[in-house]
Motif scaffolding. Sequence first.
Motif, short mmCIF file in Angstrom:
data_model
loop_
_atom_site.label_atom_id
_atom_site.label_comp_id
_atom_site.label_asym_id
_atom_site.label_seq_id
_atom_site.Cartn_x
_atom_site.Cartn_y
_atom_site.Cartn_z
N CYS A 251 50.17 -29.25 54.71
CA CYS A 251 49.24 -28.20 54.27
C CYS A 251 48.84 -28.43 52.81
CB CYS A 251 49.87 -26.81 54.39
SG CYS A 251 49.98 -26.20 56.07
N ARG B 57 56.44 -20.93 39.65
CA ARG B 57 55.61 -19.78 40.03
C ARG B 57 54.65 -19.37 38.92
NH1 ARG B 57 58.84 -15.23 42.92
NH2 ARG B 57 56.71 -14.58 43.36
N PRO C 86 56.20 -23.68 48.55
CA PRO C 86 57.31 -22.86 48.05
C PRO C 86 58.61 -23.26 48.72
CG PRO C 86 55.92 -21.56 49.51
CD PRO C 86 55.29 -22.91 49.40
N TYR D 129 44.47 -23.08 56.74
CA TYR D 129 44.54 -23.40 55.33
C TYR D 129 43.30 -24.15 54.85
CZ TYR D 129 48.99 -21.47 54.11
OH TYR D 129 49.99 -20.59 53.84
N ILE E 224 40.75 -21.55 54.30
CA ILE E 224 41.02 -20.74 53.10
C ILE E 224 40.62 -21.50 51.84
CG2 ILE E 224 42.88 -19.78 51.67
CD1 ILE E 224 44.30 -19.03 54.30
N PHE E 225 40.86 -22.80 51.84
CA PHE E 225 40.51 -23.61 50.68
C PHE E 225 39.04 -24.01 50.66
CE2 PHE E 225 44.97 -24.08 49.80
CZ PHE E 225 45.00 -24.32 48.44
N TYR F 212 50.67 -26.28 46.79
CA TYR F 212 51.96 -25.66 46.47
C TYR F 212 52.80 -25.54 47.73
CZ TYR F 212 55.04 -21.61 45.47
OH TYR F 212 56.10 -20.75 45.34
N ARG G 130 43.77 -22.53 40.56
CA ARG G 130 44.09 -22.49 41.99
C ARG G 130 43.30 -23.52 42.80
NH1 ARG G 130 43.49 -16.41 41.71
NH2 ARG G 130 45.39 -15.88 40.59
N ARG G 131 42.18 -23.97 42.24
CA ARG G 131 41.39 -24.97 42.96
C ARG G 131 41.97 -26.38 42.83
NH1 ARG G 131 37.05 -22.74 44.97
NH2 ARG G 131 36.72 -20.63 44.19
N THR H 115 51.84 -21.99 39.09
CA THR H 115 50.95 -21.82 40.24
C THR H 115 50.28 -20.45 40.23
OG1 THR H 115 52.85 -21.13 41.55
CG2 THR H 115 52.18 -23.42 41.77
N THR H 116 50.27 -19.80 39.09
CA THR H 116 49.53 -18.55 38.82
C THR H 116 50.05 -17.34 39.59
OG1 THR H 116 47.79 -18.65 40.54
CG2 THR H 116 47.40 -19.94 38.55
N GLN H 117 51.28 -17.40 40.08
CA GLN H 117 51.79 -16.22 40.79
C GLN H 117 52.38 -15.20 39.84
OE1 GLN H 117 54.43 -17.29 44.15
NE2 GLN H 117 53.94 -19.35 43.58
N LEU H 118 52.97 -15.67 38.75
CA LEU H 118 53.61 -14.78 37.79
C LEU H 118 52.97 -14.97 36.43
CD1 LEU H 118 57.42 -15.41 38.51
CD2 LEU H 118 56.01 -13.53 39.33
N LYS H 119 52.95 -13.90 35.66
CA LYS H 119 52.47 -14.02 34.29
C LYS H 119 53.66 -14.22 33.38
CE LYS H 119 48.16 -11.43 34.31
NZ LYS H 119 48.12 -10.81 35.64
N ILE I 31 45.43 -27.04 42.65
CA ILE I 31 46.85 -27.19 42.98
C ILE I 31 47.13 -27.10 44.48
CG2 ILE I 31 47.61 -26.30 40.76
CD1 ILE I 31 48.18 -23.63 42.04
#
Lengths: 337, 256
Positions: free
Chosen positions: A149, A49, A84, A102, A105-106, A82, A77-78, A52-56, A80
């Motif tokens: 996806c 996480r 979960p 998806y 979105i991308f 992911y 983010r461009r 994948t830039t969700q958590l610092k 990867i």
Amino acid sequence: MDFAVHVVDLVKVYDGRVRALDGVSLDVRPGETFALLGPNGAGKTTLIRILTTQLKPTAGEAYVFGLDVVREASKVRRLIGYVPQEMSVWTDISGYENLLIYAKIFGVPRLGREKAIEEVLEVMDLTRVKDELVKNYSGGMIRKLEIACAMLVRPKIMFLDEPTIGLDPAARKIVWERLTAFKEEYGATIFFTTHYMDEADLYADEIAIINKGKVVACGKSEELKHSLGGEIITLEVKEMPLKPDLVQELRRSGLVKEVFEGENLSVLVSDAEPALPNLMGFLKSRGVSVGRASITKPTLDDVFLKYVGTRLEERGRASEVTRVRDMIRRGERDGHL
Amino acid sequence: MAIFEKVSGILTMIELELRRLRHDRTELYTRAVQPILWIVIYGQVMSSVRAIPTSGVPYTDFITPGIMVQTAAFASIFYGLTIVWERESGILKKLLTTPASRYSVVIGRSMASGVRAVFQALIVLPVAVVIGVRLVPNPAYFVLAFIVIFLASGGFAAISILVASFMKTRERFMGIGQAIIMPLFFASNALYPIQMMPPILREFSAVNPLSYVVDATRGLLITGDVSNLLLDLVAIAIFDVVMFVIASISFKRIIE
């Protein structure tokens, strides 16, 4: 050369108390398949996480293809894809529609979008059911759709958190064949966690074992097995578990390099043939009756046991995750009140 | 380019909602029962009592826009349940790892809810017309009224996303949702003119977004009096922007 993943002394503390990552460092080379193994709560998902830039992270640095996951998160983010651990597709639209949303979105360009969707559907054997609602899919089909996806956007690196959890062995094999083919075709890097040892053994170029927030071993499967330095003797013993002082004595006896306790008694020795009679003698003199004995080369399981201290519980864990995923799916219907 | 991406992200979220609606409209119908009861039973009973001064408009006509806005706002406030579910699953985690910015996720989801809310409000209208509610015969007003409902619902959905980022379970979320929307509804001009309220509620009504939405839609659909429309639109715009910003900021915490 930039590493695909470059992590230095990464620390993550939740709520100022729980130390999920405690100084993790590791490198993943581009194009490699990298497996992260560890018991529950070892920090695998936390690491994914953060990457994948969700958590610092609380401290330390992490880079994906040379990009800082905190300061250059939007660029990361461009690159990867992911998947979960939890279910990550909408169940009240079709599989095709999930992929379409998806893709949009991308920002997959309209030209070639249809073709890309058809392609991943085909690769994951979902073409036949693409127009059915996802809530009617089996657990395995949902997992395949999730991987589709992630493939759809042709990421430079895929982060897969337990990609094959809940799949039957045949489906797991197919998924890995397709992932491997995808990786070869597009030169993608794959970073995954798994509870299936055989998967790490078969498909990973490099394996890291993580326990209590630290990397305890890292290397190719063969190297890790070699690092145990010897052979495993497994003895069928009625009196399992052995008394702790007997195990202590066995350790001190110099007969064996390592004792693993599980259903059976396993020991690590440098050369099994001369060691076996001595070992049998030792046990007999202590009143332990031994049934069958077998000699094997160390497996990844043994490596895991040595570095983590327990065996990885595949079955219980997999069924638990499957149960939670099913619960979430059912929740969907009363979710829309 | 960045703006284009954000807009296309928002449109994608709206498309997702429309596709969902196409597959399953049950919720739309079940949610329509309550507002229809308000208009058909409560409206007609109160209408015969003539206890509430509505400056010449029949009472049923007077409350129809209020009930439509209420049902739209309700649908939006409970949109957060979808978000709660998406957090329990891995969908939000995955969305946050995509190039879509969190503003476009929040605004997109809010606007998506707005689309759902417009359908929710529209479904009530034929019933009102059947029992004799007379609409202003101006198609432009009609369209504008639904644009107002759409925009305002986006703001309410943003409140709902904000609540969802604090409330971890569905049950709690339901409770809080009710606790937000009912006071807004009863302390608005949906069922009675503001002048009838006690002074303290009148003060509250001035900052109650629902009142501005009801005022605008009532003017556009029933009375044809649009003298306050500009003020109403400005109030709704401010409400939306504030809610979008707050919800976007809190959105990051939703998965932590």
